[in-house]
Write an enzyme that holds these catalytic residues in place. Structure first.
Site, PDB file in Angstrom:
ATOM      1  N   HIS A 111     -56.204 -80.911  39.348  1.00 31.37           N
ATOM      2  CA  HIS A 111     -56.907 -79.639  39.357  1.00 31.37           C
ATOM      3  C   HIS A 111     -55.906 -78.539  39.007  1.00 31.37           C
ATOM      4  CE1 HIS A 111     -61.040 -80.402  40.384  1.00 31.37           C
ATOM      5  NE2 HIS A 111     -60.708 -81.162  41.416  1.00 31.37           N
ATOM      6  N   ASP A 125     -56.979 -73.227  34.954  1.00 36.35           N
ATOM      7  CA  ASP A 125     -58.320 -73.479  34.429  1.00 36.35           C
ATOM      8  C   ASP A 125     -58.722 -72.489  33.337  1.00 36.35           C
ATOM      9  OD1 ASP A 125     -58.753 -75.659  36.020  1.00 36.35           O
ATOM     10  OD2 ASP A 125     -60.095 -74.667  37.424  1.00 36.35           O
TER      11      ASP A 125
END
Length: 373
Positions: free
Chosen positions: A123, A153
């Site tokens: 992540h 991200d």
């Protein structure tokens, strides 16, 4: 949709987070973005805006063929699955570029298409850890603090993929040659740290958290609590801005003369902490807002859309009854349309396929085989 990317058709394999953000950026600026959704999937409420939705079951041979046919007429195609997954589905870049040599095939991953970590799960927090970025976020003596998932991200991932897609599509328009864009969040977050790497290489940045010019080490670049428990931000780096801070805050203490001496920063920060607690946030706004102090109140998510500056610029817009950030950046000649809410999943299946040359009989047969919905 109007905008500088009007006329481009891009196929998006539905995903979460940075992939949809890339699709939002492209759609916001006029590209026709057709999202391939799984049966029963739901779009992300803000990131999924301004798209078309086709429900296609790519675990069936017929569903794979639908995507291939759509990609034959597309300018771009992007996906956010682990390396090798699209190849196993029969939708890898070799196949789609074989069908359409001018296609730009974007690939969004955390670690990239190659390297020892390529097949590992991860992540945002992991990607920015490996790039060195996470090490720099946090206060002196405290543990690294991730800046939510903005750097990996969205900044290092979705934004970089959107930039890569547009760059490669410009190349394809000039040459007719498509290519693969390998957007890795680890690479992207490293690129976002370019200035800090420059400071570090020049001996102007200590390899520690919270002791440098821009990481809350300096007393003149930090956030401070006010009398009402709210917060303000100060960024008075340049001498003239620092002088304005001192003037408006009424700081006559000679200790503040040594602005750039790190040895005094902690003590000066303690003095500013006490000073800023003597007035409320609104009182400090009345004194400093709009000046050259480099000042702004720290606004909450509920407050930011109501601030006069944001209202004047329409920085936030209402889309389907929900507050959204407006499309950015802005263009003087090719202005974007207002965003529209995400479509219901599969709402455009028939119309998109029909526009791509599928007959009514073919669409009915695909639905019977549960390849589309």
């Amino acid at each position: 949709m109007a905008g500088p990317l009007q006329g481009l058709r891009i196929i998006e394999m539905a995903g979460i987070g940075p992939g949809p953000f890339c699709g939002m950026m492209l759609a916001d600026h006029g590209a026709e973005v057709i999202r391939i959704d799984r049966p029963g999937a739901r779009p992300e409420p803000v990131l999924g805006r301004s798209r078309k939705s086709v429900v296609c079951n790519v675990k069936t041979p017929e569903g794979v063929e639908v995507v291939r046919r759509l990609a034959r007429d597309a300018d771009g195609f992007f996906e956010g699955l682990r390396p090798g997954v699209m190849e196993r589905l029969g939708l890898g870049p070799d196949i789609l570029l074989g069908d359409n040599p001018r296609l730009v095939y974007g690939r969004m991953t955390g670690w990239g298409q190659g390297g020892p970590y390529a097949q590992a799960a991860g992540h945002d927090i992991n990607y920015i850890a490996l790039s060195g970025a996470l090490h720099t976020y946090g206060r002196a003596g405290e543990k690294p603090t991730p800046p939510i998932n903005m750097v990996g991200d969205f900044g290092g991932g979705g934004m970089m993929l959107a930039f890569g897609m547009v760059s490669a599509m410009l190349h394809a328009q000039r040459t007719g040659q498509g290519q693969v864009v390998d957007a890795a969040m680890t690479d992207g977050s490293a690129a976002l740290m370019a200035m800090i790497w420059g400071f570090y290489g020049a001996g102007m940045w200590r390899d520690e958290r919270g002791v440098n010019l821009l990481d809350t080490g300096a007393h003149f670049y930090d956030t401070y609590e006010t009398a009402d428990g709210k917060w303000i931000s100060i960024g008075s780096i340049e001498p003239q801005f620092y002088a304005e801070l001192r003037r408006l805050a009424g700081i006559e203490d000679a200790a503040f003369d040594a602005q750039m001496d790190p040895k005094g920063w902690d003590a000066l920060k303690d003095k500013l902490t006490a000073l800023f607690k003597t007035r409320t946030r609104d009182e400090w706004c009345r004194i400093m807002e709009g000046t050259d102090v480099c000042f702004a109140p720290v606004l909450s998510l509920s407050e930011a859309p109501q601030h006069p500056h944001n209202r004047a610029r329409s920085t936030f817009v209402e889309v389907g009854g929900m507050t959204n950030p407006a499309p950015a950046p802005r263009f003087s000649e090719t202005r974007a349309d207002a965003p529209v809410p995400p479509p219901k999943t599969g709402a455009d299946t028939d119309s998109v396929l029909s526009a791509s040359g599928f007959s009514e009989a073919e669409i009915a047969a695909l639905r019977d085989k549960q390849a589309i919905a």
